[in-house]
Design a protein around this motif. Structure first.
Motif, mmCIF file in Angstrom:
data_model
loop_
_atom_site.group_PDB
_atom_site.id
_atom_site.type_symbol
_atom_site.label_atom_id
_atom_site.label_comp_id
_atom_site.label_asym_id
_atom_site.label_seq_id
_atom_site.Cartn_x
_atom_site.Cartn_y
_atom_site.Cartn_z
ATOM 1 N N GLY A 91 0.805 -1.210 0.000
ATOM 2 C CA GLY A 91 0.000 0.000 0.000
ATOM 3 C C GLY A 91 0.839 1.262 0.000
ATOM 4 O O GLY A 91 2.071 1.207 -0.010
ATOM 5 N N SER A 92 0.150 2.400 0.026
ATOM 6 C CA SER A 92 0.876 3.667 -0.034
ATOM 7 C C SER A 92 0.217 4.702 0.867
ATOM 8 O O SER A 92 -0.944 4.587 1.215
ATOM 9 C CB SER A 92 0.885 4.188 -1.474
ATOM 10 N N ALA A 93 1.003 5.681 1.243
ATOM 11 C CA ALA A 93 0.464 6.784 2.025
ATOM 12 C C ALA A 93 1.065 8.076 1.520
ATOM 13 O O ALA A 93 2.265 8.153 1.259
ATOM 14 C CB ALA A 93 0.778 6.597 3.499
ATOM 15 N N VAL A 94 0.198 9.066 1.363
ATOM 16 C CA VAL A 94 0.635 10.369 0.872
ATOM 17 C C VAL A 94 0.303 11.407 1.940
ATOM 18 O O VAL A 94 -0.819 11.458 2.446
ATOM 19 C CB VAL A 94 -0.068 10.699 -0.467
ATOM 20 N N MET A 95 1.312 12.195 2.301
ATOM 21 C CA MET A 95 1.125 13.243 3.304
ATOM 22 C C MET A 95 1.367 14.573 2.615
ATOM 23 O O MET A 95 2.442 14.767 2.034
ATOM 24 C CB MET A 95 2.156 13.103 4.440
ATOM 25 N N THR A 96 0.428 15.493 2.700
ATOM 26 C CA THR A 96 0.546 16.806 2.054
ATOM 27 C C THR A 96 1.133 16.680 0.638
ATOM 28 O O THR A 96 2.067 17.385 0.258
ATOM 29 C CB THR A 96 1.412 17.790 2.878
ATOM 30 N N ASN A 97 0.586 15.728 -0.104
ATOM 31 C CA ASN A 97 0.974 15.460 -1.492
ATOM 32 C C ASN A 97 2.332 14.794 -1.692
ATOM 33 O O ASN A 97 2.785 14.629 -2.820
ATOM 34 C CB ASN A 97 0.927 16.730 -2.352
ATOM 35 N N TYR A 98 2.990 14.410 -0.629
ATOM 36 C CA TYR A 98 4.274 13.710 -0.782
ATOM 37 C C TYR A 98 4.145 12.264 -0.320
ATOM 38 O O TYR A 98 3.533 11.985 0.722
ATOM 39 C CB TYR A 98 5.369 14.403 0.034
ATOM 40 N N ASP A 99 4.752 11.358 -1.075
ATOM 41 C CA ASP A 99 4.712 9.945 -0.728
ATOM 42 C C ASP A 99 5.642 9.674 0.466
ATOM 43 O O ASP A 99 6.789 10.133 0.478
ATOM 44 C CB ASP A 99 5.166 9.123 -1.944
ATOM 45 N N VAL A 100 5.135 8.919 1.440
ATOM 46 C CA VAL A 100 5.917 8.732 2.665
ATOM 47 C C VAL A 100 7.176 7.897 2.446
ATOM 48 O O VAL A 100 8.085 7.898 3.281
ATOM 49 C CB VAL A 100 5.094 8.105 3.819
ATOM 50 N N VAL A 101 7.250 7.162 1.328
ATOM 51 C CA VAL A 101 8.452 6.367 1.068
ATOM 52 C C VAL A 101 9.403 7.131 0.128
ATOM 53 O O VAL A 101 10.546 7.402 0.476
ATOM 54 C CB VAL A 101 8.092 4.983 0.482
ATOM 55 N N LYS A 102 8.883 7.521 -1.038
ATOM 56 C CA LYS A 102 9.745 8.163 -2.042
ATOM 57 C C LYS A 102 10.191 9.569 -1.616
ATOM 58 O O LYS A 102 11.336 9.936 -1.804
ATOM 59 C CB LYS A 102 8.994 8.273 -3.378
ATOM 60 N N ASP A 103 9.263 10.320 -1.051
ATOM 61 C CA ASP A 103 9.563 11.723 -0.726
ATOM 62 C C ASP A 103 9.680 11.936 0.777
ATOM 63 O O ASP A 103 9.221 12.947 1.312
ATOM 64 C CB ASP A 103 8.447 12.645 -1.256
ATOM 65 N N TYR A 104 10.284 10.973 1.448
ATOM 66 C CA TYR A 104 10.242 11.043 2.921
ATOM 67 C C TYR A 104 10.849 12.323 3.483
ATOM 68 O O TYR A 104 10.393 12.835 4.493
ATOM 69 C CB TYR A 104 10.891 9.797 3.541
ATOM 70 N N LYS A 105 11.847 12.864 2.799
ATOM 71 C CA LYS A 105 12.461 14.091 3.331
ATOM 72 C C LYS A 105 11.487 15.267 3.302
ATOM 73 O O LYS A 105 11.421 16.060 4.238
ATOM 74 C CB LYS A 105 13.724 14.446 2.549
ATOM 75 N N LYS A 106 10.725 15.340 2.201
ATOM 76 C CA LYS A 106 9.739 16.422 2.102
ATOM 77 C C LYS A 106 8.621 16.234 3.117
ATOM 78 O O LYS A 106 8.109 17.196 3.673
ATOM 79 C CB LYS A 106 9.171 16.494 0.680
ATOM 80 N N VAL A 107 8.240 14.965 3.326
ATOM 81 C CA VAL A 107 7.202 14.692 4.319
ATOM 82 C C VAL A 107 7.678 15.189 5.685
ATOM 83 O O VAL A 107 6.951 15.864 6.409
ATOM 84 C CB VAL A 107 6.859 13.180 4.375
ATOM 85 N N ARG A 108 8.925 14.878 6.004
ATOM 86 C CA ARG A 108 9.436 15.250 7.331
ATOM 87 C C ARG A 108 9.420 16.753 7.563
ATOM 88 O O ARG A 108 9.213 17.200 8.688
ATOM 89 C CB ARG A 108 10.859 14.707 7.519
ATOM 90 N N SER A 109 9.655 17.528 6.488
ATOM 91 C CA SER A 109 9.674 18.966 6.732
ATOM 92 C C SER A 109 8.266 19.560 6.796
ATOM 93 O O SER A 109 8.095 20.672 7.276
ATOM 94 C CB SER A 109 10.532 19.685 5.678
ATOM 95 N N SER A 110 7.262 18.806 6.344
ATOM 96 C CA SER A 110 5.916 19.390 6.402
ATOM 97 C C SER A 110 5.026 18.743 7.463
ATOM 98 O O SER A 110 3.854 19.077 7.580
ATOM 99 C CB SER A 110 5.239 19.327 5.029
ATOM 100 N N VAL A 111 5.607 17.797 8.214
ATOM 101 C CA VAL A 111 4.815 17.086 9.212
ATOM 102 C C VAL A 111 5.481 17.194 10.578
ATOM 103 O O VAL A 111 6.704 17.084 10.698
ATOM 104 C CB VAL A 111 4.683 15.592 8.803
ATOM 105 N N GLY A 112 4.679 17.431 11.606
ATOM 106 C CA GLY A 112 5.179 17.402 12.980
ATOM 107 C C GLY A 112 4.754 16.094 13.620
ATOM 108 O O GLY A 112 3.668 15.590 13.327
ATOM 109 N N TYR A 113 5.596 15.531 14.470
ATOM 110 C CA TYR A 113 5.300 14.225 15.062
ATOM 111 C C TYR A 113 5.599 14.249 16.549
ATOM 112 O O TYR A 113 6.696 14.597 16.960
ATOM 113 C CB TYR A 113 6.142 13.165 14.347
ATOM 114 N N MET A 114 4.598 13.907 17.334
ATOM 115 C CA MET A 114 4.808 13.812 18.768
ATOM 116 C C MET A 114 4.590 12.356 19.188
ATOM 117 O O MET A 114 3.466 11.865 19.203
ATOM 118 C CB MET A 114 3.821 14.731 19.495
ATOM 119 N N PRO A 115 5.678 11.637 19.453
ATOM 120 C CA PRO A 115 5.553 10.211 19.784
ATOM 121 C C PRO A 115 4.868 9.996 21.137
ATOM 122 O O PRO A 115 4.766 10.930 21.945
ATOM 123 C CB PRO A 115 6.996 9.717 19.830
ATOM 124 N N GLY A 116 4.420 8.769 21.366
ATOM 125 C CA GLY A 116 3.734 8.455 22.619
ATOM 126 C C GLY A 116 4.636 8.549 23.822
ATOM 127 O O GLY A 116 4.224 8.961 24.905
#
Lengths: 304, 247
Positions: A59-84
């Protein structure tokens, strides 16, 4: 409205353990989306895949139009993550943690101060204190500030309210509401069913599968049975007696009362009342009630 | 001397200080035999300190308390023998098998070999785990572990069982099965003392107390407290008390 998150047929296993089975869902831009389910449902796995920290098997996942596998660097700059789990540097101060996160994302605390002001100003008086010395509520405010300092479009929060007392829980939801008003898309997981009503839309997840996705109201409205709340002087006896009733479809303890559904589509409450009285229950009270998300969750679990 | 008057726990002006810090500030309450008593409070309110004193693990600074009829100042060994304990964080040994865990706890709680054997068979049958007795605990789902851990905590028929945040995070159906085990136990006379900061767990208790900054601020049945504080759930009461006690 554009979708901020688009998940298509994502599966993930760890050895023989299936964590996610063919998950698909999309999150609208600017909404608070709740992923609701118990421990082991797959919530953390899904969030880690969205945060580009774990690869899906299928399967695939797209975050703010970027693919989480191919464009992971772009995803990281547009997503904030607060782990448990609290993952900031315990031996750096509040201020140093903030500077570190800002620098890693190529910005400064000053530049984006306005984004975190509401939250960060509450802990700023203690900015020289080490993160390891903070109370639970303060740690959470710091973690949230750090995850927002690079101006993400989407914020992923993995069980931010687990193990947190009700006052801090309430504060956290107030902060999420503010972020939503500022245009941030919020994707939050929680094991607390009662937090569903604070989300715009929710997905109920159990054992790696989605049981339902909708607004909290629509999920409640889709409950297809009449739900009764029953009380008596002796809960344990009541539970055993009602389960032996020939028309009983389900009976679960629910706080001080128990929640009951009947196999029949139409039935008389006085009849149930009579039955319970004849079994020797005293102070029996029966009322028709509106289901809560937890009732819906159990109903969907049984239906699976 | 063992006291017996229908109460499993009696606490009067119990206080614990660590240096200048008053962790538990003169609390008083009673828990009836066979009752499910919920002991609530925020992190740092003093719940754990109070519970450790009641379990005979920490000696109080002042006040009085009996647990199972035994004095928690002078009869701590007897207190320990009349209670069971289970916590979500620590319960069964992951690297022992299901059967070994039951036998191990039976031994710790001082059961005879024959009693251990009987209890082991009985529990395995009750949970339909007879075929899995040689599987490691780590192979069981969380909910099963908790149900088994509760049963193991009362394997020696204690008068009182202390549960420390027992059901956080479990799925709603398994959680209810867990509470049904608790009802079953109280129905046969066991007293249950639950500490939790999950407010929805509180709704299952016969009576609850709410602690804040070392003091008990409210005590009563969830129903009575909800009407007293004009709240629709225990969560709201908690927030009201924590924010300054307004009703």
């Amino acid at each position: 409205m554009a979708n901020s998150i688009e998940i298509k047929n994502v599966s993930k296993s760890y050895g023989n353990t299936v964590a996610l089975k063919d998950i698909s869902l999309s999150v609208n831009s600017g909404e608070i989306f709740g992923l609701i389910g118990p421990d082991g449902a797959g919530k953390t796995t899904l969030i880690r895949i969205l945060a580009t920290l774990l690869l899906p098997d299928k399967g695939s996942a797209v975050m703010t139009n970027y693919d989480v596998v191919k464009d992971y660097k772009k995803v990281r700059s547009s997503v904030g993550y607060m782990p448990g789990k609290f993952s900031l540097y315990q031996d750096l101060t509040i201020e140093e943690n903030m500077q570190l996160y800002a620098t890693m994302f190529g910005t400064t605390v000053e530049e984006n101060y306005h984004l975190v002001k509401d939250i960060y100003s509450q802990i700023e008086p203690f900015k020289k204190r080490r993160a390891g010395k903070l109370s639970g509520g303060m740690k959470q405010k710091l973690a949230l500030s750090c995850s927002l300092i690079h101006k993400p479009e989407v914020l992923l929060l993995d069980e931010p309210t687990t193990g947190v007392d009700p006052v801090s829980r309430k504060e956290l939801w107030e902060m999420l509401k503010k972020l939503k008003n500022d245009g941030v898309t919020v994707f939050v997981s929680t094991p607390y069913m009662d937090e569903a009503s604070l989300c715009d839309r929710i997905a109920l997840i159990q054992a790696g599968e989605i049981l339902g996705i909708d607004t909290p109201e629509s999920i409640v409205n889709s409950f297809d049975k009449t739900l009764l709340s029953i009380n008596s002087s002796d809960k344990y006896k009541l539970l055993n007696d009602i389960r032996s009733y020939e028309h009983c479809n389900s009976a679960f303890p629910f706080g001080e009362s128990l929640h009951y559904t009947d196999k029949r589509t139409s039935f008389d409450i006085p009849q149930i009342y009579e039955y319970l009285r004849n079994c020797g229950n005293t102070n029996v009270e029966i009322a028709v009630i509106k289901p809560a998300i937890e009732d819906c969750f159990m109903n969907l679990m049984v239906g699976e | 001397m063992k006291k017996s008057n229908g109460y499993s726990i009696e606490v009067s002006n119990l206080t614990k200080k660590f240096g200048d810090f008053v962790a538990v500030d003169s609390i008083s309450f009673q828990v009836k035999k066979g009752e499910i008593f919920g002991f609530l409070g925020a992190n740092g309110a003093g719940k754990s300190t109070a519970m450790r004193m009641l379990c005979g693990l920490l000696s109080p600074t002042s006040g009085e308390a009996t647990v199972g009829g035994y004095d928690i100042f002078s009869e701590t060994e007897k207190v320990k023998r009349s209670i069971g304990y289970m916590s979500q964080k620590f319960s069964l040994y992951e690297d022992l098998t299901i059967g070994e865990n039951i036998e191990f706890y039976g031994g710790i709680y001082g059961l005879s070999k024959l009693q251990i054997k009987e209890k082991t068979e009985q529990l395995l049958e009750k949970f339909q785990l007879t075929e899995k007795r040689k599987s490691l605990i780590s192979s069981l789902p969380l909910g099963w572990k908790q149900k088994l851990a509760f049963s193991v905590a009362i394997v020696h028929n204690p008068e009182i069982v202390f549960l420390d945040e027992p059901t956080g995070g479990v799925d709603p159906i398994t959680r209810r099965q867990f509470w049904e085990l608790i009802y079953e136990a109280t129905n046969s006379g066991v007293t249950v003392f639950v500490t939790t900061h999950y407010m929805d767990e509180a709704e299952y208790c016969d009576r609850i107390s709410m602690m804040s900054e070392g003091k008990i601020m409210a005590i009563g049945s969830p129903r009575d407290l909800k009407s007293e504080y004009s709240s629709s759930n225990v969560d709201e009461i908690f927030v009201k008390i924590a924010r300054g006690g307004g009703k």
